[in-house]
Each structure stands twice: as structure tokens, then as C-alpha cells.
Design an enzyme around this catalytic site. Structure first.
Site, mmCIF file in Angstrom:
data_model
loop_
_atom_site.group_PDB
_atom_site.id
_atom_site.type_symbol
_atom_site.label_atom_id
_atom_site.label_comp_id
_atom_site.label_asym_id
_atom_site.label_seq_id
_atom_site.Cartn_x
_atom_site.Cartn_y
_atom_site.Cartn_z
ATOM 1 N N CYS A 57 0.857 -1.276 0.059
ATOM 2 C CA CYS A 57 0.020 -0.032 -0.115
ATOM 3 C C CYS A 57 1.065 1.116 0.119
ATOM 4 O O CYS A 57 1.471 1.532 -1.033
ATOM 5 C CB CYS A 57 -0.921 -0.001 1.183
ATOM 6 S SG CYS A 57 -2.556 0.920 0.892
ATOM 7 N N ARG A 63 -2.626 7.461 -6.233
ATOM 8 C CA ARG A 63 -2.815 7.515 -4.859
ATOM 9 C C ARG A 63 -4.228 7.402 -4.576
ATOM 10 O O ARG A 63 -4.882 7.988 -5.379
ATOM 11 C CB ARG A 63 -2.161 8.473 -3.892
ATOM 12 C CG ARG A 63 -0.436 8.388 -3.912
ATOM 13 C CD ARG A 63 -0.214 9.563 -2.984
ATOM 14 N NE ARG A 63 -0.356 9.385 -1.499
ATOM 15 C CZ ARG A 63 -0.394 10.584 -0.766
ATOM 16 N NH1 ARG A 63 -0.247 11.685 -1.256
ATOM 17 N NH2 ARG A 63 -0.777 10.527 0.575
ATOM 18 N N ILE A 122 -7.425 -0.490 1.583
ATOM 19 C CA ILE A 122 -7.613 0.586 2.442
ATOM 20 C C ILE A 122 -6.969 1.681 1.610
ATOM 21 O O ILE A 122 -5.770 1.908 1.612
ATOM 22 C CB ILE A 122 -7.022 0.336 3.652
ATOM 23 C CG1 ILE A 122 -7.554 -0.768 4.599
ATOM 24 C CG2 ILE A 122 -7.413 1.898 4.572
ATOM 25 C CD1 ILE A 122 -6.912 -1.113 5.846
ATOM 26 N N HIS A 165 -3.212 -5.109 1.490
ATOM 27 C CA HIS A 165 -2.452 -5.241 2.800
ATOM 28 C C HIS A 165 -2.474 -7.033 3.167
ATOM 29 O O HIS A 165 -3.615 -7.346 3.696
ATOM 30 C CB HIS A 165 -3.198 -4.503 4.171
ATOM 31 C CG HIS A 165 -3.018 -3.275 4.205
ATOM 32 N ND1 HIS A 165 -2.239 -2.471 4.724
ATOM 33 C CD2 HIS A 165 -3.804 -2.353 3.307
ATOM 34 C CE1 HIS A 165 -2.417 -1.342 4.456
ATOM 35 N NE2 HIS A 165 -3.322 -1.278 3.694
ATOM 36 N N GLU A 176 -1.016 -8.392 5.346
ATOM 37 C CA GLU A 176 -0.595 -8.742 6.619
ATOM 38 C C GLU A 176 -1.815 -8.487 7.451
ATOM 39 O O GLU A 176 -1.860 -8.966 8.841
ATOM 40 C CB GLU A 176 0.407 -7.641 7.236
ATOM 41 C CG GLU A 176 0.057 -6.328 7.331
ATOM 42 C CD GLU A 176 -0.091 -5.338 5.963
ATOM 43 O OE1 GLU A 176 -0.205 -5.983 4.966
ATOM 44 O OE2 GLU A 176 -0.671 -4.098 6.013
HETATM 45 N N1 GLN Z 1 -3.378 6.424 1.053
HETATM 46 C C1 GLN Z 1 -2.076 6.036 1.834
HETATM 47 C C2 GLN Z 1 -1.276 6.943 0.891
HETATM 48 O O1 GLN Z 1 -1.546 7.704 -0.066
HETATM 49 C C3 GLN Z 1 -1.908 4.690 1.536
HETATM 50 C C4 GLN Z 1 -2.881 3.774 2.552
HETATM 51 C C5 GLN Z 1 -2.476 2.719 3.088
HETATM 52 O O2 GLN Z 1 -1.188 2.489 3.144
HETATM 53 N N2 GLN Z 1 -3.385 1.743 3.624
HETATM 54 O O3 GLN Z 1 -0.117 7.027 1.202
#
Ligand code: GLN
Length: 188
Positions: free
Chosen positions: A78, A105, A132, A168, A170
Site C-alpha cells: 500500500c 494514490r 484501504i 494489505h 498482513e
Molecule cells: N492512502 C495512503 C497513501 O497515499 C496509503 C494507504 C495505506 O497504506 N493503507 O499513502
């Protein structure tokens, strides 16, 4: 085998736990000295911009950049994927800029749009994945293998010693993606 987890911000603990379950020695990385003797490093999820501020403040920007250039295996999840990417389509700067992909992003929407799904990953079969505010990969360079897609978009990619996932692994209790990374670390 010692595997580091960049521990400046984000979901560090979950990665440490997943690695410990796989029988390796996980080490939180907070400063350059912690990079010594690592066979690989995980860059967790979190907030890439906040993480970058801390990475710079701790001196890890230069030290880790050097390690990555020298071939240290790295796995970004992420925000970690964003830190590794060469291009960010909707942000004016890049961070380590070593993995030849362009990411957008927050491409899966806001926190409330978080979801869990199952993905088919090359060589692993179906794995559970949590998204997420995830980045999506909008371009992959020539040397980059796409290991998994979601709705036609690459969400797990590998370029040599660099592995990255939009999601994720994890947070699911399924350690196969971490195991995949450990196999990369053993070979390097
Ligand atoms: N939106 C976050 C970013 O731009 C990443 C989100 C995440 O790691 N769950 O860094």
C-alpha cells in the site's frame, strides 16, 4: 534470516507478527544502523507522505536508497508501494522511485470504501486481500511482472528484488504473500 520492517509509521506490528509466524527474525527499522545484516525489508502501509517525512528525518532516505540500489529485497504494501514507485500520477513528488511503475494514490477511494476480497496471485492461488485507500498501478515498465490484478488493474507486481502490493496481506492472517517475499530474500 533477519527481515526488517520500516517502523517509522503505519501497520508495522502486523508485518512483524506475520514474519515471526514464518520463523524469521523480524527487526523494526527506525534508523540507518538497523539496516545492517538484513536479508530483506518490508515497507508497510500507512500514509506515504507522513512516512517520507520521518524517513528523511531519521537519515533512512539515503541509507535505504543505497541498500535498495545495491539489491536489498524490498516488499512495499500500500503506502510502501507508493514509496517504491518511480511515478505517482496524482502527487508532485516521488519517494525512493526505484520500482518502474506509475501509481495513483487513494485510487480505491476513501477509508469508508475499504474492502476485503480474494485475489488470484501467480504461483500462490487465491489469497485474501484488504484494500484501504489503496494505490492502483496505472503503468508498468518493461521489466515488471504483474502477479495479480483486481478489476483489470495490476495490484501486485515484481521487478527483480522489488515486490509491491496495493493491498494489505498482513491484515488477513494468511502468510503466503510474505512467504513469497521470503523466498525472494533467500535467493538474493
Ligand atoms: N492512502 C495512503 C497513501 O497515499 C496509503 C494507504 C495505506 O497504506 N493503507 O499513502
Amino acid at each position: 534470516m533477519k527481515i526488517g520492517v520500516l517502523a517509522v509509521q503505519g501497520d508495522v506490528r502486523e508485518h512483524l507478527k506475520a514474519l515471526a509466524r514464518l520463523g524469521v527474525e523480524p527487526r523494526p527499522v527506525l534508523k540507518p544502523e538497523h539496516l545492517a545484516g538484513l536479508s530483506g525489508i518490508v515497507l508497510p502501509g500507512g500514509e506515504s507522505t507522513a512516512m517520507w517525512r520521518l524517513i528523511r528525518a531519521t537519515g533512512l532516505a539515503e541509507a535505504l536508497r543505497e541498500e535498495l540500489a545495491g539489491g536489498l529485497p524490498a516488499f512495499g504494501t500500500c503506502a510502501g508501494m507508493i514509496l517504491l514507485a518511480k511515478e505517482i500520477t496524482n502527487w508532485p513528488e516521488t519517494f525512493f522511485g526505484v520500482l518502474d511503475i506509475a501509481v495513483e494514490r487513494n485510487a480505491t477511494g476513501r477509508q469508508v470504501d475499504s474492502f476485503e476480497t480474494r485475489l488470484s496471485v501467480d504461483g500462490l492461488g487465491e489469497v485474501p486481500a484488504v484494500f484501504i485507500r489503496a494505490p492502483l498501478v496505472r503503468r508498468v515498465g518493461k521489466g515488471v511482472d504483474v502477479l495479480s490484478t483486481w478489476e483489470g488493474q495490476p495490484v501486485m507486481v515484481r521487478q527483480g528484488h522489488l515486490l509491491a502490493a496495493s493491498f494489505h496481506p498482513e491484515l488477513t492472517g494468511d502468510t503466503r504473500v510474505h512467504e513469497y517475499f521470503l523466498n525472494m530474500c533467500r535467493k538474493e
